[in-house]
Design a protein around this motif. Structure first.
Motif, PDB file in Angstrom:
ATOM      1  N   MET A 134       0.820  -1.218   0.000  1.00  0.00           N
ATOM      2  CA  MET A 134       0.000   0.000   0.000  1.00  0.00           C
ATOM      3  C   MET A 134       0.856   1.272   0.000  1.00  0.00           C
ATOM      4  SD  MET A 134      -3.022  -1.169  -0.377  1.00  0.00           S
ATOM      5  CE  MET A 134      -3.906   0.377  -0.243  1.00  0.00           C
ATOM      6  N   ASP A 135       2.037   1.218   0.637  1.00  0.00           N
ATOM      7  CA  ASP A 135       2.911   2.399   0.640  1.00  0.00           C
ATOM      8  C   ASP A 135       3.381   2.749  -0.770  1.00  0.00           C
ATOM      9  OD1 ASP A 135       2.608   2.452   3.338  1.00  0.00           O
ATOM     10  OD2 ASP A 135       4.645   1.758   3.816  1.00  0.00           O
ATOM     11  N   ALA A 136       3.652   1.723  -1.542  1.00  0.00           N
ATOM     12  CA  ALA A 136       4.111   1.963  -2.922  1.00  0.00           C
ATOM     13  C   ALA A 136       2.985   2.587  -3.756  1.00  0.00           C
ATOM     14  CB  ALA A 136       4.580   0.655  -3.558  1.00  0.00           C
ATOM     15  N   TYR A 137       1.752   2.130  -3.534  1.00  0.00           N
ATOM     16  CA  TYR A 137       0.629   2.717  -4.285  1.00  0.00           C
ATOM     17  C   TYR A 137       0.413   4.165  -3.847  1.00  0.00           C
ATOM     18  CZ  TYR A 137      -0.056  -2.325  -4.675  1.00  0.00           C
ATOM     19  OH  TYR A 137       0.157  -3.652  -4.846  1.00  0.00           O
ATOM     20  N   ALA A 138       0.559   4.410  -2.518  1.00  0.00           N
ATOM     21  CA  ALA A 138       0.398   5.781  -2.008  1.00  0.00           C
ATOM     22  C   ALA A 138       1.456   6.695  -2.621  1.00  0.00           C
ATOM     23  CB  ALA A 138       0.484   5.785  -0.482  1.00  0.00           C
ATOM     24  N   ALA A 139       2.676   6.203  -2.752  1.00  0.00           N
ATOM     25  CA  ALA A 139       3.752   7.023  -3.329  1.00  0.00           C
ATOM     26  C   ALA A 139       3.442   7.357  -4.789  1.00  0.00           C
ATOM     27  CB  ALA A 139       5.095   6.297  -3.203  1.00  0.00           C
ATOM     28  N   ALA A 140       2.925   6.394  -5.521  1.00  0.00           N
ATOM     29  CA  ALA A 140       2.576   6.647  -6.930  1.00  0.00           C
ATOM     30  C   ALA A 140       1.433   7.653  -7.016  1.00  0.00           C
ATOM     31  CB  ALA A 140       2.206   5.338  -7.623  1.00  0.00           C
ATOM     32  N   LEU A 141       0.453   7.513  -6.128  1.00  0.00           N
ATOM     33  CA  LEU A 141      -0.672   8.467  -6.124  1.00  0.00           C
ATOM     34  C   LEU A 141      -0.186   9.865  -5.765  1.00  0.00           C
ATOM     35  CD1 LEU A 141      -3.376   6.240  -4.392  1.00  0.00           C
ATOM     36  CD2 LEU A 141      -3.425   7.058  -6.768  1.00  0.00           C
ATOM     37  N   ASP A 142       0.743   9.935  -4.795  1.00  0.00           N
ATOM     38  CA  ASP A 142       1.290  11.246  -4.414  1.00  0.00           C
ATOM     39  C   ASP A 142       1.951  11.917  -5.613  1.00  0.00           C
ATOM     40  OD1 ASP A 142       0.463  11.146  -1.789  1.00  0.00           O
ATOM     41  OD2 ASP A 142       2.357  10.336  -1.024  1.00  0.00           O
ATOM     42  N   ARG A 143       2.659  11.109  -6.370  1.00  0.00           N
ATOM     43  CA  ARG A 143       3.372  11.652  -7.521  1.00  0.00           C
ATOM     44  C   ARG A 143       2.386  12.204  -8.569  1.00  0.00           C
ATOM     45  NH1 ARG A 143       8.315   8.702 -10.736  1.00  0.00           N
ATOM     46  NH2 ARG A 143       8.214  10.139 -12.498  1.00  0.00           N
ATOM     47  N   LEU A 144       1.346  11.437  -8.843  1.00  0.00           N
ATOM     48  CA  LEU A 144       0.338  11.891  -9.816  1.00  0.00           C
ATOM     49  C   LEU A 144      -0.407  13.123  -9.277  1.00  0.00           C
ATOM     50  CD1 LEU A 144      -1.102   8.409 -10.869  1.00  0.00           C
ATOM     51  CD2 LEU A 144       0.432   9.864 -12.227  1.00  0.00           C
ATOM     52  N   TRP A 145      -0.678  13.092  -7.975  1.00  0.00           N
ATOM     53  CA  TRP A 145      -1.375  14.222  -7.352  1.00  0.00           C
ATOM     54  C   TRP A 145      -0.526  15.491  -7.429  1.00  0.00           C
ATOM     55  CZ3 TRP A 145      -6.079  15.599  -5.724  1.00  0.00           C
ATOM     56  CH2 TRP A 145      -6.182  16.725  -4.905  1.00  0.00           C
ATOM     57  N   ALA A 146       0.756  15.350  -7.078  1.00  0.00           N
ATOM     58  CA  ALA A 146       1.653  16.521  -7.077  1.00  0.00           C
ATOM     59  C   ALA A 146       1.764  17.119  -8.473  1.00  0.00           C
ATOM     60  CB  ALA A 146       3.032  16.121  -6.548  1.00  0.00           C
ATOM     61  N   ALA A 147       1.617  16.265  -9.489  1.00  0.00           N
ATOM     62  CA  ALA A 147       1.688  16.763 -10.871  1.00  0.00           C
ATOM     63  C   ALA A 147       0.353  17.356 -11.324  1.00  0.00           C
ATOM     64  CB  ALA A 147       2.123  15.630 -11.802  1.00  0.00           C
ATOM     65  N   GLY A 183      -2.958  21.480  -2.124  1.00  0.00           N
ATOM     66  CA  GLY A 183      -2.634  20.854  -0.846  1.00  0.00           C
ATOM     67  C   GLY A 183      -2.207  19.409  -0.999  1.00  0.00           C
ATOM     68  N   SER A 184      -2.243  18.678   0.124  1.00  0.00           N
ATOM     69  CA  SER A 184      -1.784  17.289   0.035  1.00  0.00           C
ATOM     70  C   SER A 184      -2.930  16.402  -0.440  1.00  0.00           C
ATOM     71  CB  SER A 184      -1.241  16.825   1.382  1.00  0.00           C
ATOM     72  OG  SER A 184      -2.225  17.008   2.366  1.00  0.00           O
ATOM     73  N   ARG A 185      -2.568  15.264  -0.914  1.00  0.00           N
ATOM     74  CA  ARG A 185      -3.532  14.353  -1.539  1.00  0.00           C
ATOM     75  C   ARG A 185      -4.608  13.945  -0.535  1.00  0.00           C
ATOM     76  NH1 ARG A 185      -3.512   8.734  -1.606  1.00  0.00           N
ATOM     77  NH2 ARG A 185      -1.415   8.677  -0.741  1.00  0.00           N
ATOM     78  N   PRO A 186      -5.879  14.142  -0.871  1.00  0.00           N
ATOM     79  CA  PRO A 186      -6.941  13.757   0.058  1.00  0.00           C
ATOM     80  C   PRO A 186      -7.086  12.237   0.130  1.00  0.00           C
ATOM     81  CG  PRO A 186      -7.888  14.624  -1.981  1.00  0.00           C
ATOM     82  CD  PRO A 186      -6.396  14.765  -2.105  1.00  0.00           C
ATOM     83  N   GLU A 187      -7.428  11.733   1.297  1.00  0.00           N
ATOM     84  CA  GLU A 187      -7.675  10.300   1.459  1.00  0.00           C
ATOM     85  C   GLU A 187      -9.139  10.086   1.797  1.00  0.00           C
ATOM     86  OE1 GLU A 187      -4.627   7.882   3.314  1.00  0.00           O
ATOM     87  OE2 GLU A 187      -3.344   9.662   3.426  1.00  0.00           O
ATOM     88  N   GLY A 188      -9.581   8.860   1.687  1.00  0.00           N
ATOM     89  CA  GLY A 188     -10.973   8.551   2.001  1.00  0.00           C
ATOM     90  C   GLY A 188     -11.943   9.059   0.950  1.00  0.00           C
TER      91      GLY A 188
END
Ligand code: GLU
Ligand code: ZN
Length: 280
Positions: free
Chosen positions: A72-85, A130-135
């Motif tokens: 799950m951490d790896a998926y979160a990191a990929a999502l963060d990257r897409l979100w930041a872009a 801002g930071s990637r929303p969760e939930g």
């Protein structure tokens, strides 16, 4: 070549899974990945059954067993990257909202893509600050998708341009609200991490390939080669499903089939033999 077999531990393996494992093992050093992001439906006993079935079939794998619930951490990191872009937006629509908006009179009938109804874009304007929303579900803004190309060893070269992606697939969900990721995102991240250079899987998943190639491009991951194999069908031509427990590997085993006999039949034709009278 590195290939993978990626079953979900949500029910018994059937002949279609056996065929998928045979194709993966025949085309390279097969890695095993347990696709258990659906925590509700995945059960440890089904994972054990997968290992037992593979042992019975005599199909081994290379490398460690990878479990998506550990990734799950790896998926979160990929999502963060897409979100930041700025490529993702949160979507709070439910199925009914999407259907209603997609079939608005000026839009015509809702268009069905490989990831469900092509999203009508309702939430595209939601804040991406801002930071990637969760939930909350996160969708990929399909306007970021350019020209896609891949190669399938059975189906030939594949291409799709950005306009076709937007029209026929749309803003796919890359993180489900309940899973925190999606099948598409997890598969792409893991195939790259496991060094898979030939993705073998059933042709029912061929239509997901442009989604995966789009995500690979946006995440800077290599595009593997693909091989979408034919599906095992029952005597009436229907593809096997997990609900047909009658055609589970376990029931063939219980009926006295040997793995050799079953695999020989599968190689001859992708029609499931009658289980109950073992002719060997
Ligand atoms: N987990 C999927 C299944 O059990 C396979 C996904 C894939 O091979 O990409 O059908
Ligand atoms: Zn929405």
């Amino acid at each position: 070549m590195r290939t993978r077999f990626a079953p979900s531990p949500t029910g018994p393996l059937h002949l279609g899974h056996a065929w998928a494992a045979v194709v993966a093992a025949e085309h390279g050093a097969m890695q095993l990945r347990i696709e258990d992001i659906d925590r509700q439906r995945s059960k440890p006993e089904w994972e054990q059954a997968i290992l037992d079935d593979l042992a019975w079939l005599g199909i081994g794998w290379y490398g460690p067993l990878v479990r998506q619930s550990d990734r799950m951490d790896a998926y979160a990191a990929a999502l963060d990257r897409l979100w930041a872009a700025g490529l993702l937006f949160p979507c709070t629509c439910n199925r009914r909202d999407i259907l209603a908006a997609a079939s608005a009179p000026q839009e015509g009938a809702p268009l069905l893509g490989p990831d469900g109804v092509v999203y009508p874009g309702t939430c595209r304007g939601a804040s991406r600050e801002g930071s990637r929303p969760e939930g909350v579900a996160l969708r990929l803004d399909a306007r970021a998708v350019g020209n896609l190309a891949w190669h399938d060893e059975r189906l030939g070269p594949g291409r799709m341009d950005g306009a076709a992606f937007r029209a026929g697939i749309g803003d796919v969900v890359v993180a489900r609200r309940d899973f925190g990721t999606s099948y598409h995102l997890a598969v792409v991240v893991d195939d790259a991490w496991q060094g898979i250079d030939l993705v073998t899987r059933g042709e029912d998943l061929a239509e997901a390939t442009p989604i995966h190639v789009a995500l690979q491009g946006l995440l800077g991951l290599p595009v593997p080669r693909y091989l979408h194999h034919d599906l095992v069908r029952d005597g009436a031509g229907r593809r096997l499903a997990k609900r047909d427990d009658a055609q589970s590997l376990e029931s063939y085993r219980a009926a006295g089939w040997t793995a050799e006999g079953l695999l020989a039949r599968l190689r001859e034709s992708r029609v499931a033999p009658e289980c109950d009278h073992a002719k060997q």
